[in-house]
Design a protein around this motif. Structure first.
Motif, mmCIF file in Angstrom:
data_model
loop_
_atom_site.group_PDB
_atom_site.id
_atom_site.type_symbol
_atom_site.label_atom_id
_atom_site.label_comp_id
_atom_site.label_asym_id
_atom_site.label_seq_id
_atom_site.Cartn_x
_atom_site.Cartn_y
_atom_site.Cartn_z
ATOM 1 N N ALA A 304 44.964 45.189 42.958
ATOM 2 C CA ALA A 304 45.913 44.332 43.666
ATOM 3 C C ALA A 304 45.844 42.899 43.150
ATOM 4 C CB ALA A 304 45.617 44.367 45.163
ATOM 5 N N SER A 305 44.640 42.415 42.880
ATOM 6 C CA SER A 305 44.518 41.045 42.355
ATOM 7 C C SER A 305 45.212 40.924 40.995
ATOM 8 C CB SER A 305 43.040 40.651 42.229
ATOM 9 O OG SER A 305 42.397 41.370 41.182
ATOM 10 N N GLY A 306 45.243 42.042 40.246
ATOM 11 C CA GLY A 306 45.928 42.051 38.953
ATOM 12 C C GLY A 306 47.428 41.882 39.064
ATOM 13 N N ALA A 307 47.981 42.127 40.272
ATOM 14 C CA ALA A 307 49.413 41.902 40.476
ATOM 15 C C ALA A 307 49.730 40.411 40.439
ATOM 16 C CB ALA A 307 49.859 42.490 41.821
ATOM 17 N N ILE A 308 48.745 39.574 40.791
ATOM 18 C CA ILE A 308 48.929 38.120 40.752
ATOM 19 C C ILE A 308 48.794 37.615 39.330
ATOM 20 C CG2 ILE A 308 47.987 35.915 41.557
ATOM 21 C CD1 ILE A 308 47.138 37.339 44.130
ATOM 22 N N HIS A 309 47.757 38.086 38.651
ATOM 23 C CA HIS A 309 47.538 37.731 37.237
ATOM 24 C C HIS A 309 46.699 38.839 36.603
ATOM 25 C CE1 HIS A 309 46.408 35.603 33.597
ATOM 26 N NE2 HIS A 309 47.284 34.650 33.908
ATOM 27 N N THR A 310 47.100 39.281 35.435
ATOM 28 C CA THR A 310 46.419 40.424 34.803
ATOM 29 C C THR A 310 44.925 40.175 34.583
ATOM 30 O OG1 THR A 310 47.173 39.574 32.652
ATOM 31 C CG2 THR A 310 48.473 41.334 33.659
ATOM 32 N N ASP A 311 44.522 38.928 34.349
ATOM 33 C CA ASP A 311 43.103 38.626 34.119
ATOM 34 C C ASP A 311 42.269 38.792 35.385
ATOM 35 O OD1 ASP A 311 43.562 38.089 31.505
ATOM 36 O OD2 ASP A 311 43.524 35.901 31.687
ATOM 37 N N PHE A 312 42.914 38.699 36.546
ATOM 38 C CA PHE A 312 42.167 38.730 37.803
ATOM 39 C C PHE A 312 41.445 40.054 38.024
ATOM 40 C CE2 PHE A 312 44.593 35.276 40.432
ATOM 41 C CZ PHE A 312 44.294 34.352 39.437
ATOM 42 N N GLU A 313 42.050 41.143 37.585
ATOM 43 C CA GLU A 313 41.438 42.448 37.811
ATOM 44 C C GLU A 313 40.076 42.541 37.122
ATOM 45 O OE1 GLU A 313 42.390 47.243 37.490
ATOM 46 O OE2 GLU A 313 43.931 45.797 36.917
ATOM 47 N N LYS A 314 40.004 42.023 35.904
ATOM 48 C CA LYS A 314 38.739 42.081 35.154
ATOM 49 C C LYS A 314 37.699 41.108 35.716
ATOM 50 C CE LYS A 314 41.051 41.357 31.344
ATOM 51 N NZ LYS A 314 41.410 41.082 29.926
ATOM 52 N N LYS A 315 38.172 39.998 36.298
ATOM 53 C CA LYS A 315 37.267 38.952 36.771
ATOM 54 C C LYS A 315 37.077 38.972 38.291
ATOM 55 C CE LYS A 315 38.588 35.968 32.896
ATOM 56 N NZ LYS A 315 39.209 34.684 32.495
#
Length: 363
Positions: A304-315
């Motif tokens: 879900a965080s990756g929906a905001i920014h793709t880098d968020f999912e990894k971090k």
């Protein structure tokens, strides 16, 4: 994610599409194939929670005005009318079918009104019209499934791979269903390892369907009053909805009151289409904006965080989550935290519709 609006010619597809976009985009005409190339439009998903969340944010942050509100959206495609024999190329059959293959869900408009001024191009009644369309989709899929079975049989020659054998078994089971004239709809493949393969099958009858009964203006309120609740069906008067789209908010409210209708049918349709696609929204709120973010039902917090920014999912580190209902009841995020209603969730948390979230992301 796209919803394709389909149906026989002259059932009200383009009228409905125009109403959805609140402007006259698609050609609405009293002859078959008024729409040839598909029209596409992005439509906001009505969400009453956003305004209340914006008001709460304005008060808590002591802002002079509401923060910008950004709703979730769904893409709708107005596809050319289908006729009997489309699976063998009749009318605009091949073109029509290729456009349906590109959408994620089908909004199937069925004519449930009488009007001598509007030509019935192959249309008889809602029940038989539904059968006509679904037969053509099944016949088209039968051609595809026969090729898939043949290909899988070739792959299986000399092989004893149990997973490949299961694939062939599933393809043959689907073939049998289609031969007996049934839509496939939801299909349980059983083995989790096959789900990723299964969703790639290019079959029209596997797409989720929302049936829209397009009724006459005069019978709309009465039929709504006696509507049977069904997640895959909705009653609409496309003409009334198109008329409503030309009015401002005040005029629209007055017209709905005159008709004895509480909520515009399009609001119900868009919401149903959103959930038909298997989508939910999580919410974020701050001075910058109040926004509904679209994710697939079942996604975990990092996705879900990756929906905001793709880098968020990894971090992703963790998420601070409070339900919309709890937050509104408490009146502020500070009160919700004080009451222990704001939870810290980790990587395995499965998101819920209406979660108000703040993600903590690493550098």
């Amino acid at each position: 994610m796209k919803c394709g609006i389909v149906g026989l010619p002259n059932v009200g597809k383009s009228t409905l599409f125009n109403a959805l976009l609140k402007k006259r985009v698609a050609l609405s005409a009293n002859y078959p194939f008024a729409t040839i190339e598909p029209n596409t439009g992005i439509v906001a998903v009505p969400d009453e929670r956003l305004l209340k969340l914006a008001e709460l944010t304005k008060n808590e942050e002591r802002m002079n005005e509401l923060p910008p509100i950004i709703p979730a959206v769904v893409e709708f495609v107005d596809i050319a009318g289908l006729v009997k024999g489309a699976s063998t190329g009749a009318g605009l059959g091949n073109q029509f079918l290729s456009h349906i293959r590109e959408v994620d869900a089908i909004v199937h408009v069925l004519r449930d009104f009488e009007d001598s001024n509007i030509v019935r191009e192959g249309s008889v009644d809602a029940s038989s019209d539904k059968e006509t369309i679904e037969t053509e989709l099944a016949l088209a899929d039968l051609q595809v499934i026969e090729k898939l079975v043949t290909g899988q049989e070739k792959n299986m020659r000399g092989s004893k791979d149990a997973l490949e054998a299961q694939k062939l078994e599933i393809l043959n089971a689907i073939k049998k269903e289609l031969e007996e004239g049934r839509m496939i709809g939801k299909y349980n493949v059983g083995d989790e390892r096959l789900k990723e393969w299964f969703v790639t099958l290019p079959l029209l009858t596997l797409k989720p369907v929302l049936y829209v009964l397009n009724v006459a203006e005069g019978s709309y309120a009465h039929k709504l009053e006696h509507e049977t609740v069904n997640e895959n069906e909705i009653i609409i008067s496309a003409k009334i909805e198109e008329d409503l789209s030309d009015l401002d908010d005040g005029e629209r409210a007055e017209y709905l009151k005159e008709l004895g209708i509480g909520e515009p049918g399009l609001n119900r349709l868009i919401k149903k289409a959103y959930y038909l696609l298997g989508l939910i929204s999580f919410l974020t709120a701050g001075k910058k904006e109040v926004k509904a973010w679209t994710i697939k039902n079942g996604w975990k917090a990092p996705q879900a965080s990756g929906a905001i920014h793709t880098d968020f999912e990894k971090k992703f580190i963790r998420a601070q989550v409070v339900s919309y209902e709890d937050l509104i009841e408490m009146g502020s995020m500070a009160n919700a935290k004080a009451k222990g209603l704001v939870r810290t969730e980790g990587k395995e948390y499965v998101m819920k519709d209406g979660d108000v979230v703040e993600f903590l992301i690493g550098s």
